[in-house]
Design an enzyme around this catalytic site. Sequence first.
Site, mmCIF file in Angstrom:
data_model
loop_
_atom_site.group_PDB
_atom_site.id
_atom_site.type_symbol
_atom_site.label_atom_id
_atom_site.label_comp_id
_atom_site.label_asym_id
_atom_site.label_seq_id
_atom_site.Cartn_x
_atom_site.Cartn_y
_atom_site.Cartn_z
ATOM 1 N N SER A 187 0.856 -1.179 0.000
ATOM 2 C CA SER A 187 0.000 0.000 0.000
ATOM 3 C C SER A 187 0.891 1.227 0.000
ATOM 4 O O SER A 187 2.109 1.126 -0.092
ATOM 5 C CB SER A 187 -0.958 -0.014 1.180
ATOM 6 N N GLU B 155 0.544 11.511 -10.497
ATOM 7 C CA GLU B 155 -0.623 10.910 -11.157
ATOM 8 C C GLU B 155 -1.829 10.962 -10.233
ATOM 9 O O GLU B 155 -1.760 11.509 -9.130
ATOM 10 C CB GLU B 155 -0.306 9.470 -11.588
ATOM 11 N N LYS C 225 -4.904 9.431 -7.805
ATOM 12 C CA LYS C 225 -5.185 8.272 -6.961
ATOM 13 C C LYS C 225 -6.629 7.863 -7.237
ATOM 14 O O LYS C 225 -7.578 8.529 -6.826
ATOM 15 C CB LYS C 225 -4.990 8.596 -5.481
ATOM 16 N N LYS D 127 -3.833 13.842 -0.307
ATOM 17 C CA LYS D 127 -5.297 13.942 -0.347
ATOM 18 C C LYS D 127 -5.778 15.363 -0.617
ATOM 19 O O LYS D 127 -5.010 16.311 -0.564
ATOM 20 C CB LYS D 127 -5.833 13.518 1.021
ATOM 21 N N CYS E 206 -48.254 24.271 4.309
ATOM 22 C CA CYS E 206 -47.018 24.993 4.016
ATOM 23 C C CYS E 206 -46.474 25.662 5.276
ATOM 24 O O CYS E 206 -47.209 26.383 5.955
ATOM 25 C CB CYS E 206 -47.288 26.042 2.934
ATOM 26 N N CYS F 64 -46.692 23.551 -2.154
ATOM 27 C CA CYS F 64 -47.599 24.449 -1.449
ATOM 28 C C CYS F 64 -48.585 24.970 -2.485
ATOM 29 O O CYS F 64 -48.193 25.366 -3.584
ATOM 30 C CB CYS F 64 -46.811 25.600 -0.847
HETATM 31 S S1 IVH Z 1 0.851 2.789 -6.434
HETATM 32 C C1 IVH Z 1 3.896 0.510 -4.120
HETATM 33 N N1 IVH Z 1 -0.627 4.466 -7.783
HETATM 34 O O1 IVH Z 1 -4.032 3.070 -3.636
HETATM 35 C C2 IVH Z 1 2.834 1.473 -4.520
HETATM 36 N N2 IVH Z 1 -1.688 3.159 -6.109
HETATM 37 O O2 IVH Z 1 -2.607 2.309 -0.792
HETATM 38 C C3 IVH Z 1 1.596 0.759 -4.861
HETATM 39 N N3 IVH Z 1 -4.099 3.515 -5.952
HETATM 40 O O3 IVH Z 1 -4.292 -0.262 -3.151
HETATM 41 C C4 IVH Z 1 0.459 1.591 -5.213
HETATM 42 N N4 IVH Z 1 -4.236 5.024 -7.531
HETATM 43 O O4 IVH Z 1 -5.219 0.486 -5.314
HETATM 44 C C5 IVH Z 1 -0.601 3.540 -6.810
HETATM 45 N N5 IVH Z 1 -1.816 5.985 -9.092
HETATM 46 C C6 IVH Z 1 -1.789 5.056 -8.128
HETATM 47 C C7 IVH Z 1 -2.946 4.654 -7.437
HETATM 48 C C8 IVH Z 1 -2.851 3.709 -6.425
HETATM 49 C C9 IVH Z 1 -4.908 4.319 -6.645
HETATM 50 C C10 IVH Z 1 -4.545 2.636 -4.847
HETATM 51 C C11 IVH Z 1 -4.083 1.225 -4.999
HETATM 52 C C12 IVH Z 1 -3.568 0.786 -3.670
HETATM 53 C C13 IVH Z 1 -3.766 1.986 -2.823
HETATM 54 C C14 IVH Z 1 -2.451 2.259 -2.122
#
Ligand code: IVH
Length: 684
Positions: A80, A117, A119, A317, A419, A437
């Site tokens: 993750s 990129e 998320k 975030k 009303c 009304c």
């Molecule tokens: S890279 C070693 N890139 O976020 C790095 N993850 O907690 C591995 N996710 O379960 C993840 N967009 O499903 C990466 N552009 C992105 C992502 C991404 C979404 C999700 C992914 C993972 C979680 C990471």
Amino acid sequence: MDVAARAAWLRDELGHHNYAYYVLDAPSIPDAEYDKLFRELQAIEAEHPELRTPDSPTLRVGGEALPQFPSVRHAVPMLSIQTETDTEPSGARAFDGRVRRDLDLAEDAAPVEYAAELKFDGLAINLRYENGILVQAATRGDGETGEEVTQNVRTIRQIPLRLNGDFPEVLEVRGEAYMSRPDFERYNARQREKGLAPLVNPRNGAAGSIRQLDPKLAAQRPLSFFAYGLGETRGWSMPATHSGVLDALATFGLPVSSYRDVVQGSEGLIAFHARIREIRDQLSFDIDGVVYKVNSLALQQRLGFRTREPRWAVAHKYPAEEAMTAVEAIEEQVGRTGAITPVARLKPVFVGGVTVTNATLHNEDEARRKDVRIGDTVVVRRAGDVIPEVVSVVLDKRPMQDMFGNEPLYAPYSRPTHCPVCGSEVEKPEGEAVARCTGGLFCPAQRKQAIIHFASRKAMDIEGLGEKLVDQMVDNAILRTPADIYRLGVLAVANLERMAEKSAANLLEAISRSRNTTLARFIYALGIRNVGEATARDLANHFGNLDALIAADEAALQEVADVGPIVAASIRHFLDQPHNVEVIEQLRAAGVAWAEGEPLRRDTLPLNGQTFVLTGTLPGLGRDEAKAMIEMQGGKVAGSVSKKTNYVVAGAEAGSKLAKAQELGIAVIDENQLRELLNHEIRS
Ligand code: IVH
């Protein structure tokens, strides 16, 4: 050609068309043609099962249901990513600072290069290709072991079943399976039609689809996919950077988001974060923030991992768009046409960048479906500019008893019988969601809204006559009808709270200016239910003058393009109220005027009958401007794409409407082509 060769050719052909359609967004063949080839392949495979291959497009419609998913051990663990919850620029600086420290970079060393990129907010999937063929797809699971979901993943049209180009012997691609917002909306609309429960959000939709044991059901919940990384690879001389890897994946035919960039240092990260924040609401899918990755794979290796997270990546975030708070009361708002909207009064909560104290419950049915009650803890959502809404109730936190042990504390919501503003009866016609009304302009709430609408920019355009002022003037009985506006004097206005003499004079001048208007604006300003700007313009053009409109019966009204029985009845209902006609006469007596004319023959206009949809930002033309130009020539501008759309005019960052147009095979043009069309139509 023998059958085996024909089957191979069909697989290949269908694969290419599929790629063009789902990844490039550029259909290369009509749908019917595709279906024909597809059915031919299905027929061959039915007769010759030995010709079935694991990359056959026929697998995309789903195979046999499984009793359970087999587990898969990941060749390379699926890790993750660390989350930076400081949503400010300082969050990006903190990450860059850590990277520089861990790399032992001197203070004055050059900025680190990052791949930035999105998320994506879905479900992580590992795709395994051997010799270019998709042989296995698995969920992340606990990172070491996941579930094998190959059949379901094959139903995701964006995922190639076979790679293109110069692919390595073994390639594991990691990415996110997600449900796009348009697919989510469509799926939910269908569920509601069938009386079934809608999905809570696109993310749940994606998870539910992937973890569906019957792949035929999975195929009905359409997902999409973006690749963002690698698992195991064999026989590949890998690019030196992460961005290079993504470029390579794209050449193999995998979908890679174009919202990515290579940037330098923390300032580059901050700019990317800000840029994506701006366009976030226009994306056709949900994101959870952005991700920064050290671009050089060599540096990534040097940085390594900390327990289960790489040191070279972070998720940054945005301020939460959802938050939890308590419902202090449920009250009703009364709109211009009397529509009663239940609104939850909330304990103030900071969400989506502002403090929210009210959230709409839409209508009685929605309030009951979500079962929102006073005292409940609820999830509130505020995304972009939309009105905050109550998403769901946290039932665990519902107070179940009062101090006497009576339960439950509060009853489910039900709409008032009268009303809350004027006490008139509330009615809710059979089959309609909205309760109203019946007080009409007797109801001060409706009166206020009617006057605000009358003065609004697209109606009479009285600058400075806004909500606060109208509230005061109606409360002080200075205004009762729109006609009263033209009887206002300096004294009455200047005596209002917070009204300086100068602004009073400005307001009176704006009022005076507004006397000179157009018939279309005037009709729109009346605020007749179901008569928007476009209908008002159609009515003005058709009848040419107001008396002809007032005299028209329902049949005559329905001769206007796009005026059906409901709109015709609304207009007639409005004009049949003596009070309304009286206000119209007072307005005319007060000098409100427009050029009256002959009815316009719309059928002689060059773009008559053509419907346009605008999407994205046009480089040299504002939306209202483009709309006006199209309408001048008899065309119509609609809000959403349907089979009836003739042209979609797409600009930068066009989203779901563009996709829909491509799906329906509707002509997509850019600004230049639109101008050409208009010029051409003018000349011819
Ligand atoms: S890279 C070693 N890139 O976020 C790095 N993850 O907690 C591995 N996710 O379960 C993840 N967009 O499903 C990466 N552009 C992105 C992502 C991404 C979404 C999700 C992914 C993972 C979680 C990471």
